[in-house]
Design a protein around this motif. Structure first.
Motif, PDB file in Angstrom:
ATOM      1  N   VAL A  44       4.208   0.881  -8.101  1.00 28.12           N
ATOM      2  CA  VAL A  44       3.687   2.498  -8.290  1.00 28.12           C
ATOM      3  C   VAL A  44       2.239   2.585  -7.759  1.00 28.12           C
ATOM      4  O   VAL A  44       1.351   1.593  -7.608  1.00 28.12           O
ATOM      5  N   CYS A  45       2.037   4.095  -7.253  1.00 25.87           N
ATOM      6  CA  CYS A  45       0.673   4.081  -6.733  1.00 25.87           C
ATOM      7  C   CYS A  45      -0.067   4.774  -8.033  1.00 25.87           C
ATOM      8  O   CYS A  45       0.202   5.826  -8.265  1.00 25.87           O
ATOM      9  N   PRO A  46      -1.127   4.010  -8.156  1.00 25.25           N
ATOM     10  CA  PRO A  46      -2.067   4.471  -9.237  1.00 25.25           C
ATOM     11  C   PRO A  46      -2.877   5.835  -9.034  1.00 25.25           C
ATOM     12  O   PRO A  46      -3.258   6.544  -9.864  1.00 25.25           O
ATOM     13  N   LYS A  47      -2.796   6.196  -7.808  1.00 25.06           N
ATOM     14  CA  LYS A  47      -3.657   7.226  -7.261  1.00 25.06           C
ATOM     15  C   LYS A  47      -2.798   8.489  -7.216  1.00 25.06           C
ATOM     16  O   LYS A  47      -2.918   9.666  -8.031  1.00 25.06           O
ATOM     17  N   CYS A  48      -1.543   8.601  -6.431  1.00 25.83           N
ATOM     18  CA  CYS A  48      -0.646   9.464  -6.289  1.00 25.83           C
ATOM     19  C   CYS A  48       0.508   9.596  -7.164  1.00 25.83           C
ATOM     20  O   CYS A  48       1.424  10.661  -6.901  1.00 25.83           O
ATOM     21  N   LYS A  49       0.858   8.347  -7.785  1.00 20.41           N
ATOM     22  CA  LYS A  49       2.296   8.253  -8.757  1.00 20.41           C
ATOM     23  C   LYS A  49       3.249   8.190  -7.937  1.00 20.41           C
ATOM     24  O   LYS A  49       4.283   8.147  -8.524  1.00 20.41           O
ATOM     25  N   ASN A  50       3.127   7.957  -6.487  1.00 22.87           N
ATOM     26  CA  ASN A  50       4.225   7.758  -5.602  1.00 22.87           C
ATOM     27  C   ASN A  50       4.977   6.414  -6.272  1.00 22.87           C
ATOM     28  O   ASN A  50       4.505   5.595  -6.554  1.00 22.87           O
ATOM     29  N   ILE A  51       6.294   6.298  -6.349  1.00 25.87           N
ATOM     30  CA  ILE A  51       7.067   5.199  -6.990  1.00 25.87           C
ATOM     31  C   ILE A  51       8.027   4.680  -5.681  1.00 25.87           C
ATOM     32  O   ILE A  51       8.580   5.510  -5.024  1.00 25.87           O
ATOM     33  N   TYR A  65       0.831  -1.091  -0.105  1.00 27.84           N
ATOM     34  CA  TYR A  65       0.228  -0.001   0.002  1.00 27.84           C
ATOM     35  C   TYR A  65       0.881   1.323  -0.095  1.00 27.84           C
ATOM     36  O   TYR A  65       1.835   1.365   0.427  1.00 27.84           O
ATOM     37  N   CYS A  66       0.235   2.373  -0.786  1.00 28.29           N
ATOM     38  CA  CYS A  66       1.123   3.682  -0.733  1.00 28.29           C
ATOM     39  C   CYS A  66       1.280   4.360   0.690  1.00 28.29           C
ATOM     40  O   CYS A  66       0.368   4.406   1.408  1.00 28.29           O
ATOM     41  N   GLY A  67       2.486   4.564   1.062  1.00 31.58           N
ATOM     42  CA  GLY A  67       2.903   5.309   2.284  1.00 31.58           C
ATOM     43  C   GLY A  67       2.382   6.733   2.218  1.00 31.58           C
ATOM     44  O   GLY A  67       2.203   7.435   3.325  1.00 31.58           O
ATOM     45  N   CYS A  68       2.130   7.221   1.139  1.00 32.05           N
ATOM     46  CA  CYS A  68       1.504   8.481   0.956  1.00 32.05           C
ATOM     47  C   CYS A  68       0.030   8.774   1.146  1.00 32.05           C
ATOM     48  O   CYS A  68      -0.428   9.569   1.670  1.00 32.05           O
ATOM     49  N   CYS A  69      -0.516   8.070   0.249  1.00 32.26           N
ATOM     50  CA  CYS A  69      -2.221   8.217   0.266  1.00 32.26           C
ATOM     51  C   CYS A  69      -2.839   6.878   0.670  1.00 32.26           C
ATOM     52  O   CYS A  69      -4.119   6.929   0.847  1.00 32.26           O
ATOM     53  N   GLY A  70      -2.293   5.702   0.820  1.00 26.25           N
ATOM     54  CA  GLY A  70      -2.912   4.614   1.368  1.00 26.25           C
ATOM     55  C   GLY A  70      -3.529   3.704   0.131  1.00 26.25           C
ATOM     56  O   GLY A  70      -3.996   2.588   0.556  1.00 26.25           O
TER      57      GLY A  70
END
Ligand SMILES: [Zn+2]
Length: 269
Positions: free
Chosen positions: A129-136, A111-116
């Motif tokens: 990669v995060c499909p929502k906030c593009k965090n890699i 899970y993304c550490g920025c937006c979950g």
């Protein structure tokens, strides 16, 4: 050492479709699916495994994959990951340790550490990669040092408290943010055994996937008082052992063991 294998390790990220004979590592916690007979390890091939797989790397012309939905098999058992330390062939030993490092990283990064949001596998590089906030998120490697502190004709050897490994070890510790490995050497030696060191010299390094490490080995000389003050939460024992009392034998696996054996032989270090 574990990484010294006869074929080239190719970890550039060029995923291919799995073929029937490709090797699949299926982990579950600290176990993996394999069978061991007379010290020889056999891991499942893609054609024997159900479910989705993730490309890991290649060694020589063999491709290795990670099972994403590991399932029980009638042909293979769930063996402890520690089995990899004492089984052959060596290529599979290294592949298994490295696959375990990647498995651990994939497990901890779902899970993304920025937006979950639920992370997805990148199609282009070894990343999530995060499909929502593009965090890699890229693979995590924990750098650490192994230190051989030398005093006259002896080396400071330790035994860990509260760890499954009961053999001899050297002083070791993780690099902290903001310090060089040489500074880690000074800090760890002081924290673990209360000694001062000088003449720090780099020896060799080693990827150690069992603990997600990149290990860097250093030798150094004692500077001043040889009285050891043990850090008891970390170590059960630490003392200077004379060269001719060392009974460890070379195992062609860990950097620690090689450093102990090199000192024992009297090689210039
Ligand atoms: Zn995100």
């Amino acid at each position: 050492m574990i990484q010294d294998i006869p074929k080239t390790f190719r970890n550039e990220y060029t995923p291919v479709d799995p073929q029937g004979d490709d090797i699949v590592f299926a982990f579950q916690g600290h176990t993996f699916l394999a069978k061991e007979k007379d010290g020889l390890l056999i891991c499942p091939m893609y054609k024997e495994i159900q479910g989705r797989v993730q490309y890991l790397f290649a060694i020589g012309s063999t491709h290795y994959f990670l099972a994403l939905d590991p399932q029980k098999s009638t042909k293979y058992d769930w063996l402890s990951v520690r089995t990899l330390r004492h089984t052959q062939p060596k290529t599979l030993q290294f592949a298994g340790a490295t696959a375990y490092h990647l498995y651990t990283w994939y497990q901890k990064n779902q899970y993304c550490g920025c937006c979950g949001a639920k992370l997805e596998h990148s199609l282009h590089e070894r990343a999530m990669v995060c499909p929502k906030c593009k965090n890699i998120i890229y693979p995590t490697i924990a750098p650490a040092v192994i230190v051989g502190v030398i005093y006259k004709d002896s080396i400071c050897m330790t035994r860990y408290a509260n760890r499954p490994y009961k053999g001899h070890a050297l002083i070791a510790g993780f690099c902290e943010i903001g310090e060089t490995p040489e500074q880690t050497v000074i800090r760890e030696v002081h924290e673990e055994v209360g000694l001062k060191v000088k003449n720090i010299r780099y020896y060799k390094s080693q990827p150690w996937g069992f603990d997600s490490n990149l290990l860097m080995g250093f030798f150094c000389d004692l500077d001043g008082d040889p009285t050891i003050t043990l850090q008891e939460e970390e170590l059960a024992k630490a003392r200077f052992i004379p060269r001719d009392e060392i009974n460890d034998t070379y195992q062609d696996l860990s950097l620690t063991n090689e450093m102990i054996c090199v000192f024992k032989k009297g090689d210039k270090i």
